[in-house]
Design a protein around this motif. Structure first.
Motif, PDB file in Angstrom:
ATOM      1  N   ILE A 174      39.490 -32.523   6.949  1.00 45.15           N
ATOM      2  CA  ILE A 174      40.752 -32.172   7.591  1.00 45.15           C
ATOM      3  C   ILE A 174      40.691 -30.786   8.205  1.00 45.15           C
ATOM      4  N   PHE A 175      41.107 -30.702   9.454  1.00 51.72           N
ATOM      5  CA  PHE A 175      41.214 -29.407  10.120  1.00 51.72           C
ATOM      6  C   PHE A 175      42.629 -28.868  10.026  1.00 51.72           C
TER       7      PHE A 175
ATOM      8  N   ASN B 242      53.487 -38.756   2.775  1.00 51.26           N
ATOM      9  CA  ASN B 242      53.262 -39.000   4.206  1.00 51.26           C
ATOM     10  C   ASN B 242      52.738 -37.728   4.857  1.00 51.26           C
ATOM     11  N   ALA B 243      51.776 -37.881   5.742  1.00 53.78           N
ATOM     12  CA  ALA B 243      51.263 -36.752   6.521  1.00 53.78           C
ATOM     13  C   ALA B 243      51.319 -37.098   7.993  1.00 53.78           C
ATOM     14  N   VAL B 244      51.769 -36.145   8.794  1.00 54.38           N
ATOM     15  CA  VAL B 244      51.971 -36.373  10.221  1.00 54.38           C
ATOM     16  C   VAL B 244      51.019 -35.503  11.027  1.00 54.38           C
ATOM     17  N   ARG B 245      50.435 -36.089  12.051  1.00 57.08           N
ATOM     18  CA  ARG B 245      49.509 -35.389  12.958  1.00 57.08           C
ATOM     19  C   ARG B 245      48.408 -34.688  12.179  1.00 57.08           C
ATOM     20  N   VAL B 246      47.548 -35.496  11.614  1.00 59.45           N
ATOM     21  CA  VAL B 246      46.410 -34.984  10.864  1.00 59.45           C
ATOM     22  C   VAL B 246      45.209 -34.904  11.803  1.00 59.45           C
TER      23      VAL B 246
ATOM     24  N   GLY C  41      37.884 -33.360  15.990  1.00 58.96           N
ATOM     25  CA  GLY C  41      38.964 -33.484  16.943  1.00 58.96           C
ATOM     26  C   GLY C  41      39.790 -34.747  16.887  1.00 58.96           C
ATOM     27  N   ASP C  42      39.370 -35.753  16.136  1.00 63.00           N
ATOM     28  CA  ASP C  42      40.182 -36.969  16.041  1.00 63.00           C
ATOM     29  C   ASP C  42      41.512 -36.645  15.367  1.00 63.00           C
ATOM     30  N   GLU C  43      42.556 -37.325  15.818  1.00 60.12           N
ATOM     31  CA  GLU C  43      43.885 -37.098  15.263  1.00 60.12           C
ATOM     32  C   GLU C  43      44.456 -38.400  14.727  1.00 60.12           C
ATOM     33  N   TYR C  44      45.006 -38.319  13.521  1.00 58.25           N
ATOM     34  CA  TYR C  44      45.698 -39.445  12.919  1.00 58.25           C
ATOM     35  C   TYR C  44      47.193 -39.175  13.032  1.00 58.25           C
TER      36      TYR C  44
END
Length: 122
Positions: free
Chosen positions: A28-29, A96-100, A105-108
């Motif tokens: 995780i960044f 819940n996690a938003v904009r991981v 550089g991939d974003e969830y």
């Protein structure tokens, strides 16, 4: 792959307290915001509380003054301190996690945990 793992649920008497934890794992960044939702039997999932990476918090009315959300950005972890629990707080609580954003550089857009059961007896 990003995963959220909740812990801390259990059985407690009305008026008691529990502390839920949710740890995000993976390369995780950054995480834009994290929160807690709950789903009681026969009901739809509802938001409980949320916190941004900058520390701004929001609470739904039923838990204001009783629940406190906090986070540790360095550990990618969010907590929910629940005090003065009521039988109506009984539910499965989901993290819940938003904009991981992960390394590379991939974003969830949104990630959910598997849930932890909180049961409050009267």
């Amino acid at each position: 792959q990003v995963q959220l793992v909740e812990s801390g649920g259990g059985l407690v008497q009305a008026g008691g307290s529990l502390r839920l934890s949710c740890a995000a794992s993976g390369s995780i960044f950054s995480i834009n915001a994290m929160g807690w939702y709950r789903q009681a039997p026969g009901k739809q999932r509802e938001m409980v509380a949320g916190i941004t990476s900058g520390g701004m918090t929001v609470y739904e009315e039923p838990v204001k003054g009783r629940f406190t959300i906090s986070g540790d950005n360095a550990k990618n972890t969010v907590y929910l301190q629940m005090n003065n629990l009521k039988p109506e707080d009984t539910a499965v609580y989901y993290c819940n996690a938003v904009r991981v954003v992960v390394v590379g550089g991939d974003e969830y857009p949104e990630v959910w945990g598997q849930g932890t059961l909180v049961t409050v007896s009267s």
